[in-house]
Design an enzyme around this catalytic site. Structure first.
Site, short mmCIF file in Angstrom:
data_model
loop_
_atom_site.label_atom_id
_atom_site.label_comp_id
_atom_site.label_asym_id
_atom_site.label_seq_id
_atom_site.Cartn_x
_atom_site.Cartn_y
_atom_site.Cartn_z
N TYR A 287 0.83 -1.19 0.00
CA TYR A 287 0.00 0.00 0.00
C TYR A 287 0.87 1.25 0.00
O TYR A 287 1.65 1.50 0.91
CB TYR A 287 -0.95 -0.01 1.20
CG TYR A 287 -2.21 -0.78 0.91
CD1 TYR A 287 -3.43 -0.13 0.78
CD2 TYR A 287 -2.17 -2.15 0.71
CE1 TYR A 287 -4.59 -0.84 0.49
CE2 TYR A 287 -3.31 -2.87 0.42
CZ TYR A 287 -4.51 -2.21 0.31
OH TYR A 287 -5.65 -2.92 0.01
N LYS B 132 2.43 -15.78 0.18
CA LYS B 132 2.67 -16.24 -1.19
C LYS B 132 4.16 -16.51 -1.34
O LYS B 132 4.83 -16.05 -2.28
CB LYS B 132 2.19 -15.19 -2.20
CG LYS B 132 2.17 -15.66 -3.66
CD LYS B 132 1.24 -16.83 -3.90
CE LYS B 132 1.24 -17.22 -5.38
NZ LYS B 132 0.51 -18.49 -5.62
N ASP C 161 -3.78 -17.51 -2.90
CA ASP C 161 -4.72 -17.93 -3.93
C ASP C 161 -5.51 -19.17 -3.49
O ASP C 161 -6.73 -19.25 -3.70
CB ASP C 161 -4.00 -18.17 -5.26
CG ASP C 161 -2.74 -19.01 -5.13
OD1 ASP C 161 -2.22 -19.16 -4.01
OD2 ASP C 161 -2.26 -19.52 -6.17
N ASP D 104 -6.74 -7.23 2.94
CA ASP D 104 -7.79 -6.38 2.41
C ASP D 104 -8.69 -7.18 1.47
O ASP D 104 -9.93 -7.14 1.56
CB ASP D 104 -7.16 -5.20 1.67
CG ASP D 104 -8.15 -4.09 1.37
OD1 ASP D 104 -9.30 -4.16 1.83
OD2 ASP D 104 -7.75 -3.12 0.69
N ASP E 297 -12.70 -8.69 2.35
CA ASP E 297 -13.87 -8.32 1.55
C ASP E 297 -14.56 -9.57 1.00
O ASP E 297 -15.80 -9.66 0.98
CB ASP E 297 -13.46 -7.42 0.39
CG ASP E 297 -13.27 -5.97 0.81
OD1 ASP E 297 -13.35 -5.68 2.02
OD2 ASP E 297 -13.04 -5.12 -0.07
#
Length: 359
Positions: A134, A187, A220, A244, A248
């Protein structure tokens, strides 16, 4: 006085002026029932302060927050600001950075009465909130994005041992109060140094919590697991961008982003802020879902209960969540959940549930 608390109240943009006062009303009633009171401190930021003061983040608001430990922040709609006010940090970004609100805690719970893609969902995503990819969080000056040519854009992602350690501790402490299971999401098979460091530091912290079961998933694969078998997860700890996105997704799997509660915390300050945005398309129509901000306010009270050892605040928070659940179970819901209730009528139903037996 021991039974009184000062809490900042910031409406923000869009639907904020409709849902933030609603959360304060519910909190007032829940707290009064346990002998506690709030002195609300109204503060401003966002589009209205651009018009009044020439800035979306007035210094007077920041000065007031300096003297507060708790506040509720409504959504901001920086995309609608005049062009010169869209560069740099958003109002929320200024607040997070100034007070080092490094932990973003986002529960996802499927309620009875709400159509959920995954009705078994009951988990919490613990999102590192101060670094990662970010651009407003990972540099001391400027941002983490730059363009060496008009056709090439680069972004710097930052993962540090210190920030990872403290978010991992938050996750494991939370897991001890729940079902004692932490899943580390990363990841590392591709981003081996950055998210690999995140995974490894979380594993190091796990050694201090032998009573908590630990596993890890690639981000993933985690997205797929949430859809297919989200009920098997308890506490998920991950870096900023992954947190984030996954939070959601989890909110929608539980029924709607409108029910997604969230708090941002440091060691000394906490901010309630629903996970959803300002929803300017429905602002002023009286149909916004207040569940997310009411749930966030309950989380704020629970955080303060642990910090101050005032269990009356925890009771108030539990009663607020219980009243939300009873209201939804009774079929009272706003349009995003398939119902016909207005914001005001939904809040009245929650207030009525708070007056029920045992509260």
């Amino acid at each position: 006085m021991a039974n009184r608390y000062r809490i900042g109240l910031i409406d923000g943009d869009g639907i904020g002026p409709e849902i933030v006062p609603a959360a304060a009303r519910v909190a007032d009633q829940a707290l009064a029932a346990v002998g506690r009171e709030v002195d609300w401190v109204p503060l401003e930021l966002g589009r209205t302060t651009i018009d009044k003061y020439g800035t979306a983040m007035p210094e007077a608001t920041l000065a007031a927050l300096d003297d507060l430990d708790l506040w509720i922040l409504g959504p901001h709609d920086s995309a609608s600001y005049p062009p010169e006010h869209r560069t740099g940090l958003t109002p929320g970004g200024v607040v997070r950075k100034r007070y080092d609100l490094y932990a973003n805690i986002r529960p996802a719970l499927a309620h009875d009465g709400v159509h959920a893609t995954n009705p078994d969902l009951d988990l919490v995503i613990v999102r590192e909130n101060s670094e990662g990819l970010y651009a407003d969080r990972n540099m001391a000056r400027g941002t983490g994005e730059f363009m060496p040519t008009p056709d090439v854009a680069l972004s710097v992602g930052v993962i540090t041992r210190a920030a990872t350690r403290r978010i991992a501790v938050s996750a494991f402490e939370l897991a001890r109060s729940r079902r004692k299971h932490v899943t580390i999401v990363h990841k590392a098979n591709v981003l081996s140094m950055t998210t690999g460091l995140f995974r490894d530091v979380c594993r190091e912290v796990a050694e201090g919590y032998p009573d908590v079961r630990v596993d890890d998933e690639h981000v993933d694969a985690m997205a797929a697991h949430l859809v297919r078998r989200g009920g098997r997860f308890d506490v998920i700890v991950t870096e900023n961008l992954f947190g984030d996105i996954l939070s959601d997704l989890a909110a929608e799997l539980a029924g709607s982003l409108g029910i997604a509660a969230s708090i941002n915390t440091s060691a000394t300050k906490a901010m309630a802020q629903a996970a959803h945005g300002a929803a300017p398309d429905i602002a002023g129509r009286g149909v916004a879902n207040p569940v997310g901000i009411i749930g966030s306010t309950a989380m704020l009270l629970e955080w303060q209960a642990l910090r101050s050892d005032d269990m009356a605040l925890r009771t108030a928070a539990e009663n607020m969540r219980g009243a939300i659940g009873e209201t939804l179970s009774a079929g009272v819901a706003t349009a995003d959940l398939g119902g016909t209730a207005s914001t005001a009528s939904f809040v009245e139903a929650v207030l009525g549930a708070l007056e029920g037996p045992g509260r």
